[in-house]
Each structure stands twice: as structure tokens, then as C-alpha cells.
Design a protein around this motif. Structure first.
Motif, short mmCIF file in Angstrom:
data_model
loop_
_atom_site.label_atom_id
_atom_site.label_comp_id
_atom_site.label_asym_id
_atom_site.label_seq_id
_atom_site.Cartn_x
_atom_site.Cartn_y
_atom_site.Cartn_z
N VAL A 1 0.77 -1.25 -0.16
CA VAL A 1 0.01 -0.31 -0.09
C VAL A 1 0.34 1.66 0.00
O VAL A 1 0.70 2.22 -0.83
N MET A 2 2.06 1.43 0.91
CA MET A 2 2.47 2.55 1.61
C MET A 2 4.05 2.54 0.55
O MET A 2 4.15 3.68 -0.42
N GLY A 3 4.28 1.10 -0.45
CA GLY A 3 5.40 1.10 -1.53
C GLY A 3 6.66 1.36 -0.95
O GLY A 3 7.75 2.49 -1.27
N VAL A 4 6.90 1.26 0.33
CA VAL A 4 7.76 1.55 1.13
C VAL A 4 8.73 -0.09 2.03
O VAL A 4 7.85 -1.04 1.99
N GLU A 5 10.51 -0.19 1.24
CA GLU A 5 10.60 -1.23 2.04
C GLU A 5 12.69 -1.23 2.41
O GLU A 5 13.44 -0.08 1.60
N PHE A 6 12.08 -1.34 3.29
CA PHE A 6 13.29 -1.11 3.94
C PHE A 6 14.68 -1.66 4.02
O PHE A 6 14.95 -2.94 3.74
N PHE A 7 15.97 -0.99 4.13
CA PHE A 7 17.80 -1.58 3.37
C PHE A 7 17.47 -2.86 1.62
O PHE A 7 17.36 -3.87 2.11
N ASP A 8 16.12 -3.12 1.45
CA ASP A 8 15.61 -2.94 0.02
C ASP A 8 15.69 -4.91 0.93
O ASP A 8 15.76 -6.21 -0.54
N ASP A 9 15.21 -4.82 1.74
CA ASP A 9 14.92 -6.39 1.86
C ASP A 9 13.55 -6.54 3.11
O ASP A 9 12.74 -5.93 3.74
N PRO A 10 12.50 -7.69 2.39
CA PRO A 10 11.36 -8.27 3.01
C PRO A 10 11.35 -8.32 4.80
O PRO A 10 9.84 -7.86 4.76
N HIS A 11 11.95 -8.75 4.96
CA HIS A 11 12.28 -8.87 6.16
C HIS A 11 12.33 -8.00 7.46
O HIS A 11 11.39 -8.13 8.51
N PHE A 12 12.75 -6.93 7.44
CA PHE A 12 12.39 -5.62 8.43
C PHE A 12 11.62 -5.31 9.08
O PHE A 12 11.59 -5.40 10.41
N ILE A 13 11.34 -4.79 7.79
CA ILE A 13 9.41 -4.81 8.59
C ILE A 13 8.46 -5.94 9.94
O ILE A 13 8.13 -5.46 10.38
N GLY A 14 9.43 -7.42 9.63
CA GLY A 14 8.61 -8.13 10.22
C GLY A 14 9.36 -7.91 11.31
O GLY A 14 7.93 -8.20 12.88
N TYR A 15 9.69 -8.17 11.50
CA TYR A 15 10.60 -8.10 12.86
C TYR A 15 10.46 -6.76 13.42
O TYR A 15 10.26 -6.63 14.60
N VAL A 16 10.53 -5.35 13.04
CA VAL A 16 9.89 -4.29 13.74
C VAL A 16 8.49 -4.82 14.24
O VAL A 16 8.39 -4.51 15.82
N ALA A 17 7.64 -5.71 13.26
CA ALA A 17 6.41 -5.56 14.11
C ALA A 17 5.98 -6.75 15.01
O ALA A 17 5.07 -6.68 15.84
N GLY A 18 7.02 -7.32 14.96
CA GLY A 18 7.64 -8.90 15.41
C GLY A 18 8.26 -8.10 17.17
O GLY A 18 6.65 -8.85 17.99
N ALA B 1 20.45 -5.83 4.84
CA ALA B 1 19.95 -5.85 6.17
C ALA B 1 19.92 -7.05 7.51
O ALA B 1 19.46 -6.65 7.71
N VAL B 2 21.46 -7.81 7.29
CA VAL B 2 21.48 -8.14 7.73
C VAL B 2 21.56 -7.78 9.70
O VAL B 2 21.34 -8.41 10.60
N VAL B 3 22.56 -6.78 9.57
CA VAL B 3 23.12 -6.46 11.23
C VAL B 3 21.65 -5.80 11.42
O VAL B 3 21.30 -5.77 12.32
N PRO B 4 20.77 -4.98 10.57
CA PRO B 4 19.30 -4.56 11.12
C PRO B 4 18.73 -5.67 11.84
O PRO B 4 17.87 -5.77 12.76
N ASN B 5 18.21 -6.53 10.84
CA ASN B 5 17.46 -7.46 11.56
C ASN B 5 18.22 -8.81 12.39
O ASN B 5 17.11 -9.02 13.42
N THR B 6 19.26 -8.60 12.49
CA THR B 6 20.25 -9.37 13.64
C THR B 6 19.41 -8.85 14.51
O THR B 6 19.46 -8.87 16.50
N LEU B 7 19.90 -7.18 15.10
CA LEU B 7 19.59 -6.02 16.64
C LEU B 7 18.03 -6.25 16.82
O LEU B 7 18.27 -6.61 18.22
N MET B 8 17.22 -6.44 16.08
CA MET B 8 16.02 -6.17 16.32
C MET B 8 15.60 -7.58 16.92
O MET B 8 14.98 -7.72 18.04
N GLY B 9 16.43 -9.06 16.53
CA GLY B 9 16.15 -10.71 17.18
C GLY B 9 17.44 -10.22 18.37
O GLY B 9 16.66 -10.72 19.61
N VAL B 10 17.76 -9.59 18.89
CA VAL B 10 18.56 -9.15 19.63
C VAL B 10 17.73 -8.51 20.57
O VAL B 10 17.70 -9.29 21.88
N CYS B 11 17.05 -7.60 20.44
CA CYS B 11 16.22 -7.04 21.25
C CYS B 11 14.76 -8.18 21.55
O CYS B 11 14.56 -7.73 22.53
#
Length: 226
Positions: free
Chosen positions: A82-99, A180-190
Motif C-alpha cells: 500500500v505505502m510502497g516502502v521497503e527498508f534496506f531492500d529487504d522484506p524481512h525488516f518490517i516484519g521484525y519491527v512488527a514482531g 539488512a543482515v545487521v538491522p534484522n539481527t539487532l531486532m532479533g537481539v532486542c
């Protein structure tokens, strides 16, 4: 501007959804009682199972499964499609934020005085929606440790550590996740830190040898011990 709106939507939607605590809602509708007044006083699946049995526990499980998946899927659709936004050219990151945010809502629900469950089940279900392979690896760690020790808390803590560990390994060496590996991993660490911090009482009981094993009923309190 769209990036900021995407993050704000994800944070607020996921947190409010997480604040709808499944254990509390199921037990109030099914048993007309507040699960936080019984057993370990935690509004989570394990306490529901111990206090009320398999029926309410299964209902809680299904509701939590749905809640975690809904948070990730809805945020991905709204942010990416809908918004056409993708962070770090990766589909996982926004899922980690939501999680992370749906877990924060579950553990500190605004609708229930910021006192909720420990988020282990929800961490698994959100990870299932984000990255099924990483979820399988973390669940395997949980299963092995539970079988070896009979302590749900031990399995939960080590599965929490496995969460960011396998996130990094798989996204770095299997998925080629790039930046996206580092941001996604940091979300996992949180998420890992959140789960472990909410198990501080269990850790103390493990150290004191008073933690209940899986399937073990709590000993009745004697009159002189009250």
C-alpha cells in the motif's frame, strides 16, 4: 516521510494488537476469572495450561498464533504494497519491527495495566511469519533443551538466544541478506533481551533449585508455610 509513517503504523498497530492478551481474554470468557490471579500469575500459555487445562490453553495458543501472524502479515502488506516502502531492500525488516512491537504489547499491554505474558509463544509465531526456517531452528533448540532439562524456562531462554543467532547465520550465509543482515539481527537481539529479562524470576528459581519442571504440579502450600 513515507518511511516515518510506515514505521509509526507498524509500531502502533502491532503494539495495540499485542496488547489484546489472549490468555486474559480466553480465561475471562471461558472461566470468568483473571489468569493473573492464579498459578504463577503470568498471563501466558504455560500458566493457562497449568491452571485450567488443555481446552483454554489450546484456545490461547490459537489466538496467540493468529495475533503474531496477523501483525507481521498486515504490516508487510500495508508498508510494502500500500505505502510502497521497503527498508534496506529487504522484506524481512518490517516484519521484525512488527514482531518486536506485538511482543511489547503482549508483555506490557496498555489495556491491562502493562502486566502481561512473557512473549515466548508470540516470538515463535511472529518468527514463523517472518522467516520459517529460522523459526524451525529456534524451536528445535527449545525442544531439545525442554526434553533434556524438563524446564520450559530453560528451553525458552536458549531459544531466545537462538533467535538472533540463527537470524544472522541464515541471512548472512544462506539468504545473502546484504545490508539488512545487521538491522534484522539487532531486532532479533532486542527480542532476545526482552524474553530473557522477563524470565528473571525463573532464572532465580533455577539457581535456587525451586523451578517447576514441565508437567510437574506445584506442591500444595502447608498451613504452617503460609
Amino acid at each position: 516521510m513515507k518511511d516515518v509513517l510506515a514505521i509509526l503504523f507498524t509500531v502502533f498497530f502491532s503494539y495495540l494488537l499485542g496488547s489484546l492478551n489472549s490468555a486474559i481474554i480466553v480465561c475471562r470468557l471461558w472461566k470468568k476469572q483473571d489468569i493473573r490471579d492464579y498459578g504463577s500469575k503470568n498471563a501466558g500459555l504455560t500458566n493457562v495450561l497449568r491452571v485450567y487445562g488443555k481446552g483454554p490453553a489450546l484456545a490461547t495458543l490459537l489466538c496467540d498464533l493468529a495475533k503474531g501472524v496477523i501483525a507481521v502479515v498486515v504490516c508487510r502488506v500495508v508498508v510494502h504494497k500500500v505505502m510502497g516502502v521497503e527498508f534496506f531492500d529487504d522484506p524481512h525488516f518490517i516484519g521484525y519491527v512488527a514482531g518486536l512491537c506485538v511482543m511489547l504489547g503482549h508483555c506490557f499491554p496498555v489495556f491491562y495495566g502493562f502486566h502481561g505474558g512473557k512473549g515466548v509463544l508470540l516470538a515463535a509465531t511472529t518468527l514463523l511469519a517472518i522467516d520459517p526456517l529460522t523459526c524451525v531452528c529456534a524451536l528445535a533448540v527449545f525442544g531439545v533443551l525442554l526434553a533434556a532439562t524438563k524446564y520450559v524456562s530453560v528451553g525458552s531462554i536458549f531459544a531466545a538466544v537462538a533467535y538472533p543467532t540463527f537470524t544472522f547465520i541464515l541471512q548472512r550465509f544462506v539468504y545473502n541478506g546484504g545490508c539488512a543482515v545487521v538491522p534484522n539481527t539487532l531486532m532479533g537481539v532486542c527480542i532476545c533481551v526482552l524474553i530473557i529479562s522477563l524470565h528473571h524470576a525463573n532464572i532465580k528459581r533455577l539457581m535456587n533449585g525451586t523451578e517447576n519442571k514441565f508437567g510437574q504440579k506445584k506442591a500444595a502450600v502447608k498451613e504452617g508455610d503460609k
